[in-house]
Every structure is written in structure tokens, then in C-alpha cells.
Scaffold this motif. Structure first.
Motif, PDB file in Angstrom:
ATOM      1  N   HIS A  40       0.804  -1.216   0.000  1.00 45.23           N
ATOM      2  CA  HIS A  40       0.000   0.000   0.000  1.00 45.23           C
ATOM      3  C   HIS A  40       0.842   1.271   0.000  1.00 45.23           C
ATOM      4  O   HIS A  40       0.415   2.282  -0.544  1.00 45.23           O
ATOM      5  CB  HIS A  40      -0.915   0.028   1.234  1.00 45.23           C
ATOM      6  N   THR A  41       2.011   1.228   0.603  1.00 48.76           N
ATOM      7  CA  THR A  41       2.827   2.433   0.702  1.00 48.76           C
ATOM      8  C   THR A  41       3.123   2.997  -0.681  1.00 48.76           C
ATOM      9  O   THR A  41       2.837   4.162  -0.968  1.00 48.76           O
ATOM     10  CB  THR A  41       4.147   2.132   1.446  1.00 48.76           C
ATOM     11  N   ASN A  44      -0.289   3.771  -2.868  1.00 49.98           N
ATOM     12  CA  ASN A  44      -0.975   5.019  -2.541  1.00 49.98           C
ATOM     13  C   ASN A  44      -0.165   6.223  -2.996  1.00 49.98           C
ATOM     14  O   ASN A  44      -0.728   7.209  -3.474  1.00 49.98           O
ATOM     15  CB  ASN A  44      -1.263   5.082  -1.041  1.00 49.98           C
ATOM     16  N   ARG A  47      -0.588   6.443  -6.837  1.00 55.42           N
ATOM     17  CA  ARG A  47      -1.947   6.865  -7.170  1.00 55.42           C
ATOM     18  C   ARG A  47      -2.128   8.355  -6.937  1.00 55.42           C
ATOM     19  O   ARG A  47      -2.632   9.081  -7.789  1.00 55.42           O
ATOM     20  CB  ARG A  47      -2.966   6.086  -6.329  1.00 55.42           C
ATOM     21  N   ALA A  48      -1.690   8.839  -5.782  1.00 54.29           N
ATOM     22  CA  ALA A  48      -1.841  10.256  -5.454  1.00 54.29           C
ATOM     23  C   ALA A  48      -1.048  11.133  -6.423  1.00 54.29           C
ATOM     24  O   ALA A  48      -1.527  12.184  -6.864  1.00 54.29           O
ATOM     25  CB  ALA A  48      -1.389  10.505  -4.019  1.00 54.29           C
ATOM     26  N   TYR A  61      -5.482   1.789  -7.292  1.00 53.26           N
ATOM     27  CA  TYR A  61      -4.714   0.580  -7.032  1.00 53.26           C
ATOM     28  C   TYR A  61      -5.491  -0.310  -6.074  1.00 53.26           C
ATOM     29  O   TYR A  61      -6.403   0.148  -5.383  1.00 53.26           O
ATOM     30  CB  TYR A  61      -3.336   0.910  -6.457  1.00 53.26           C
TER      31      TYR A  61
END
Length: 141
Positions: A40-41, A44, A47-48, A61
Motif C-alpha cells: 500500500h505504501t 498510494n 496513485r496520489a 490501485y
């Protein structure tokens, strides 16, 4: 136990690729990236960063299962550039930001070495009891 060994979560196997790219046949200008041995790190962050780009129509994602060390990143561009180019630009931008943070971090520690450690550091920063009436911190009751 069902959980894999810890090193399997971040060490690439022999012949294993870090990124697998699949063009989407149903959505125009969309691509799915399978990024292996990440979580996730990074998902994210990417994605951002992608959503800040005006050429990106969609970025999202997902981590299909917590025991599988990969995530899927889906990116759709407006057609002026490819989704791969968007991801490359986002990665470059993130690397520049991380380099800036690293430089600021190192600069602060060099200042600390020159000035020396703070004498009395409380939960709200450096505290000089002499500045308060009666020599008490404003939180002392």
C-alpha cells in the motif's frame, strides 16, 4: 502457518520481473500495472501522484490479497500520452520529492551537530522554564 517467509515479501525470485504491464482492451488508453514485492505504501503514493497530473483521467490501485506481495495499479490517460509515460513521470516526480526531503533531513541534522543537542526538550519543543512566571511550564498546574 499460511504466511510466507518475510524475505519472500521483498526479495525478487530468479527471473521475476518487478513490473508487469497489461494493456486494457475494454477501456481506451488504460493500462494495468502489476507491481511485485510492494504494498500500500508505494501504491498510494503512485496513485496520489498520478492524480495530480492533468493528463491522467483515472488512477487507482488494489492489493488483491494481503498474503500476496503485489498490487495492481490501473491508469487511464487522456490519450495525449501513454499510461506508461504517466507512471514514469509520476515515479520521477516522487524521486525528486524524496531527494528534497532527504536533503532537508540531512541539513537539519547538520545544524543539530553544530548547535548541539537541546538542553531541555519537552513534549512541545525546547522549554526554558525561566521564561514562565514562577519558573513553571505553562502545563504545570
Amino acid at each position: 502457518m499460511n504466511a510466507p517467509n518475510r524475505y519472500e515479501l521483498f526479495v525478487l525470485d530468479e527471473g521475476e520481473k518487478l513490473v508487469e504491464i497489461t494493456e486494457d482492451t475494454k477501456i481506451p488508453n488504460a493500462t494495468t500495472f502489476k507491481i511485485v514485492k510492494e504494498d500500500h505504501t508505494l501504491g498510494n503514493l503512485l496513485r496520489a501522484e498520478l492524480l495530480k497530473d492533468s493528463r491522467c483521467l483515472f488512477a487507482g490501485y488494489k492489493v488483491p490479497h494481503p498474503l500476496h506481495p503485489y498490487f495492481l495499479l490501473k491508469v487511464q490517460s487522456d490519450g495525449s500520452v501513454t499510461a506508461s509515460k504517466l507512471v514514469t513521470d509520476a515515479c520521477q516526480s516522487l524521486l525528486e520529492k524524496l531527494a528534497s526531503v532527504e536533503a532537508k533531513f540531512k541539513r537539519e541534522f547538520t545544524f543539530m551537530d553544530v548547535d548541539g543537542p537541546a538542553k531541555d526538550v519537552g513534549p512541545y519543543g525546547t522549554v526554558d522554564p525561566a521564561q514562565w512566571e514562577g519558573g513553571k511550564d505553562y502545563l504545570d498546574l
